[in-house]
Design a protein around this motif. Structure first.
Motif: not given
Length: 359
Positions: A136-155
């Motif tokens: 019920g509590l999802p992990a936040p999905q991260l994009v690369y530091p400083g990026s203003r795009s929403l390309f999510i990095s699984e790693k």
């Protein structure tokens, strides 16, 4: 409708547009849940909510409670996702040698759920886990530091899941709020879910568990932080407070009250003041947003580091919304135990390495 809006603005002249829209929707939900047939399943569109608004206003009892809520109450929500980033920040700060004893003063409107979450052993899910495995509590999905795009990095997302699920030896957390938790469960419940989220049984179950759980290392003080007597507080709760956390509550206050609370938090904290809210950081200062959809990342977690020679506010996490579901690291740095500024990307890199073995 015009009379209603006029009356509301006369009673609450400092309320912002986004704040007002949220307050109205939550007050409607407080009346609808459990009282109106088909809610929330049959009320998922804008036209449904217009119908809901009319239905409530036509009922003398519900309309009276609705107007009282809008005119007099502030939003009070437990969105546990918002506490994942403060927990992650504390974990990374410990990796840099800044925090040994975890004591957190949590100021806000989470119904003490934020403090309870920090004390709990509730893990966040793996990104991409099948629905049947989620708690019920999802992990936040991260994009690369400083990026203003929403390309999510699984790693990066998997590595951050390791951060927030790392051992968290909380010594003590104290929640401060103007309303006692047991006096506000129903109101906070209505404030903590969007209509579609009420259909998520796991999320609702997690809310009910968190707000009702009791922990020996969690306390609660009913008080207005803006008028809190610091000397009396220190006598009642002795010891250092390495972290003072203010979560999604400053936007509800006027500018003078915000300044009072922030200065008080800076005096009480021995290491960091953490603020999560709808805001931006401009040249080291916090600017709160009236439009919560402004820009790509309008919900910011910022930190004031008391060891900095000339402290300023630093962006640590930037989020696409108040659910903190899609996030990126800000460019803010903190002082390490050896008195040099360091990006949190440095200790996070170690968690990236650890997470690779479980890919």
């Amino acid at each position: 409708m015009r009379d209603f809006v006029t009356e509301t603005l006369e009673r609450r002249p400092a309320v912002g547009a986004s704040h007002l829209v949220t307050l109205i929707s939550r007050a409607l939900q407080a009346q609808a849940y459990g009282r109106i047939a088909g809610y929330p399943e049959a009320f998922q569109t804008a036209s449904d909510w217009s119908r809901l608004f009319a239905t409530i206003l036509e009922d003398p009892d519900m309309s009276g409670h609705f107007l009282t809520d809008v005119y007099t109450r502030d939003p009070q929500s437990l969105v546990i996702n918002r506490y994942v980033h403060p927990k992650g920040f504390i974990t990374l700060a410990r990796e840099l040698g800044r925090i040994s004893t975890i004591r957190v003063l949590d100021v806000g409107c989470s119904l003490n759920g934020g403090a309870n979450y920090l004390a709990s052993d509730i893990a966040v899910d793996w990104p991409g886990d099948p629905e049947e495995y989620r708690i019920g509590l999802p992990a936040p999905q991260l994009v690369y530091p400083g990026s203003r795009s929403l390309f999510i990095s699984e790693k990066l997302s998997r590595a951050y899941r390791h951060v927030v699920n790392a051992p968290f030896p909380l010594e003590y957390a104290l929640g401060i709020d103007k309303t006692a938790p047991k006096d506000a469960w129903e109101w906070a419940f209505a404030n903590s879910f969007n209509p579609g989220e009420l259909l998520d049984k796991k999320r609702v179950h997690l809310f009910n568990r968190i707000v009702r759980d009791e922990y020996e290392n969690v306390g609660f003080l009913r008080a207005d932080f803006a008028t809190l007597n610091e000397e009396e507080f220190a006598e009642q709760y002795p010891g250092d407070w390495p972290v003072v956390n203010l979560s999604t509550m400053l936007y509800q206050s006027d500018e003078a009250t915000r300044a009072t609370m922030l200065e008080k938090a800076k005096r009480i904290a021995t290491e960091f003041v953490v603020v999560s809210d709808f805001m931006r950081v401009n040249q080291g200062n916090l600017e709160f947003l009236d439009d919560w959809n402004e820009g790509t990342f309008p919900y910011i977690m910022a930190v004031w580091d008391k060891r900095e020679e000339y402290p300023l506010w630093h962006e640590i996490f930037l989020n696409t919304d108040g659910r903190a579901a899609i996030s990126t690291f800000g460019k803010g740095r903190i002082i390490t135990a050896t008195d040099r500024p360091e990006s949190l990307w440095t200790p996070f890199g170690e968690f990236r390495v650890r997470s690779q073995g479980e890919m």
